[in-house]
Design a protein around this motif. Structure first.
Motif, PDB file in Angstrom:
ATOM      1  N   MET A 184       0.835  -1.195   0.000  1.00  0.00           N
ATOM      2  CA  MET A 184       0.000   0.000   0.000  1.00  0.00           C
ATOM      3  C   MET A 184       0.872   1.248   0.000  1.00  0.00           C
ATOM      4  N   ALA A 185       0.270   2.366  -0.410  1.00  0.00           N
ATOM      5  CA  ALA A 185       1.032   3.614  -0.524  1.00  0.00           C
ATOM      6  C   ALA A 185       1.096   4.309   0.826  1.00  0.00           C
ATOM      7  N   ALA A 186       2.241   4.913   1.104  1.00  0.00           N
ATOM      8  CA  ALA A 186       2.381   5.722   2.316  1.00  0.00           C
ATOM      9  C   ALA A 186       1.410   6.899   2.252  1.00  0.00           C
ATOM     10  N   GLY A 187       0.927   7.321   3.408  1.00  0.00           N
ATOM     11  CA  GLY A 187       0.089   8.517   3.477  1.00  0.00           C
ATOM     12  C   GLY A 187      -1.376   8.279   3.166  1.00  0.00           C
ATOM     13  N   GLN A 188      -1.703   7.049   2.824  1.00  0.00           N
ATOM     14  CA  GLN A 188      -3.103   6.779   2.462  1.00  0.00           C
ATOM     15  C   GLN A 188      -3.823   5.981   3.545  1.00  0.00           C
ATOM     16  N   PRO A 280       4.887   7.358  -1.139  1.00  0.00           N
ATOM     17  CA  PRO A 280       3.637   8.045  -0.796  1.00  0.00           C
ATOM     18  C   PRO A 280       2.801   8.401  -2.010  1.00  0.00           C
ATOM     19  N   LYS A 281       1.485   8.464  -1.753  1.00  0.00           N
ATOM     20  CA  LYS A 281       0.545   8.952  -2.767  1.00  0.00           C
ATOM     21  C   LYS A 281      -0.371   9.922  -2.059  1.00  0.00           C
ATOM     22  N   PRO A 282      -0.938  10.882  -2.799  1.00  0.00           N
ATOM     23  CA  PRO A 282      -1.845  11.831  -2.149  1.00  0.00           C
ATOM     24  C   PRO A 282      -3.086  11.118  -1.601  1.00  0.00           C
ATOM     25  N   SER A 283      -3.656  11.699  -0.565  1.00  0.00           N
ATOM     26  CA  SER A 283      -4.820  11.083   0.065  1.00  0.00           C
ATOM     27  C   SER A 283      -6.056  11.948  -0.098  1.00  0.00           C
ATOM     28  N   VAL A 284      -7.171  11.288  -0.408  1.00  0.00           N
ATOM     29  CA  VAL A 284      -8.463  11.985  -0.427  1.00  0.00           C
ATOM     30  C   VAL A 284      -9.369  11.443   0.686  1.00  0.00           C
TER      31      VAL A 284
END
Ligand SMILES: [Cu+2]
Length: 440
Positions: A184-188, A280-284
């Motif tokens: 999984m992506a960091a920050g999500q 990391p990927k941006p989080s919504v």
């Protein structure tokens, strides 16, 4: 109503096939569409689900839709349906009225068919679901295999122990695979939907001490997220959590902590999968404080309308029987449409039992004299030894034959089950005959 609803169709075929649980470790599975778990069925709240099930197994099967508030005729038990014979097919057709994490599984010769892989997930979505960055399904199971990869058949003593304790094996599976690595992506923050499809294994979810939020259970979302570091998921139960955000480079295990359900098994800490956190990927993701409102069905002191006692007793034939109100495979009294049910379920035995009610959600309103920590819609609830719970549920207008039972499959088979009828109270009650025996 059905004519207004969107129709979602699936075809599933039950068969025997080779299934690789880990590289080089293959079992002769029984499952749907040659995969374990079977296909993930998805629908939106209010859709009509049509599932054609073709049986190519060497024995009859039935598919039960665990947690769905469907008509009795579609519940997929021997009470309401003739099992699907080898070579035959049956079309299940029903509206899915609730959003949440549900599942389907064989309800015929369960202890064998579910152990071999006859189960899968049914996810019902709704526009009111919280928005997270991704969603994952994690179906928990285990298999008891010989070193050669065959399903282990016990000797006389082994079979007796299995009847008493339920069947647990050391091949630990998430989505049919041993030793999975989830990336999984960091920050999500993700929604993880857990379903315990094991015959008897209790899964005490632990993410290495990291906090996570419980956001839903059997009957959909909770009212407010509950922050915890562990949560018990017993056979049949579902728990949805919000997991994350985690930091890049983190790696941790999805484990089950030791839980003593008072059998001969030694409680163990066991790893089911590994999570690796990448770039990391941006989080919504946005998890509101309030997920929904669950109106209370009954006050804690509501008068009890029925008592259900779960116990274990000696049996000349089997050594031990698993009992409901001192009997095996019970025909319980009917309940009337629209009459609030307040059942006192008492576990008089010295081991845990997960109590499952078909077709209706209940609210636990009291446990050993205390109100529950939070309100939830449940269809499966664990009772520790000597525990007394009060559950409230409302039989809505879906008359027919229903059942409740312990979801440890060996206990269900050994008698800890009852069927009963939901009847239209405005008409005279004529006891109906069951279409087929559910006994194994
Ligand atoms: Cu049980």
């Amino acid at each position: 109503m059905e004519t207004l609803s969107n129709v979602v169709e699936y075809a599933m075929e039950a068969s025997e096939f080779a299934w690789e649980v880990a590289p080089g470790k293959t079992v002769t599975a029984w499952g749907l569409n040659q995969q374990v778990p079977g296909p993930v069925l998805k629908a939106r709240k209010g859709d009509t689900l049509v599932v054609n099930v073709k049986n190519n197994l060497p024995e009859p099967t039935i598919i039960h839709w665990h947690g769905i508030r469907l008509p009795a005729s579609m519940d997929g038990t021997g009470e309401v349906q003739k099992p699907i014979a080898p070579g035959e097919a049956f079309e299940y057709r029903f509206v899915v009225p609730d959003a949440g994490t549900f599942w389907y599984h064989s309800h015929a010769n369960e202890t064998v068919q579910m152990e071999r892989g006859m189960y899968g997930a049914l996810i019902v979505e709704d526009e009111t679901d919280p928005v997270l960055d991704a969603e994952r399904l994690l179906m928990i199971d285990d298999m008891k295999l010989t070193p050669a990869g065959e399903f282990k058949q016990g000797n006389f003593f082994g079979r007796f122990t299995e009847r008493h304790d339920g069947r647990e094996g050391d091949t630990l599976l998430i989505n049919g695979k041993e030793g999975s690595v989830l990336e999984m992506a960091a920050g999500q923050t993700e929604r993880w939907r857990f379903i315990n499809a094991a015959s008897a294994r209790y899964f005490l979810l632990y993410l290495g001490g990291r906090e996570f939020k419980i956001i839903g259970t059997d009957g959909g979302l909770l009212e407010t997220p509950q922050t915890v570091t562990e949560v018990l998921i017993t056979p049949g139960e579902r728990v949805d959590i919000a997991a994350g955000p985690f930091a890049e480079g983190e790696s941790f295990a999805i484990e089950s902590l030791p839980y003593n359900r008072m059998t001969s098994f030694k409680p163990k800490r066991q790893q089911f999968a590994t999570v690796q956190v990448g770039a990391p990927k941006p989080s919504v993701a946005f998890l509101p404080e309030r997920l929904r409102t669950i109106a209370p069905l009954a006050p804690q002191d509501a008068p009890v309308t029925r008592q259900v006692k779960l116990s274990v007793g000696p049996s000349l034939k089997h050594g031990l029987d698993f009992l409901v109100n001192n009997d095996v495979h019970v025909n319980d009294e009917p309940v009337k449409v629209g009459e609030l049910q307040v059942w006192e379920v008492f576990n008089a035995s010295l081991m845990d039992h997960p109590f499952h009610l078909h077709g209706f959600f209940f609210q636990v309103i009291e446990e050993n004299g205390n109100p529950p920590a939070y309100r939830a819609w449940k269809d499966t609830y664990n009772l520790k030894p000597r525990t007394r719970v009060k559950i409230a549920w409302m039989p809505d207008n879906r008359p027919g034959r229903w059942m409740y039972h312990c979801h440890i499959l060996e206990h269900h088979a050994a008698g800890m089950m009852a069927n009963f009828e939901v009847i239209d109270g405005s008409k005279p009650y004529i006891k109906s005959e069951q279409t087929h025996s559910c006994h194994i």
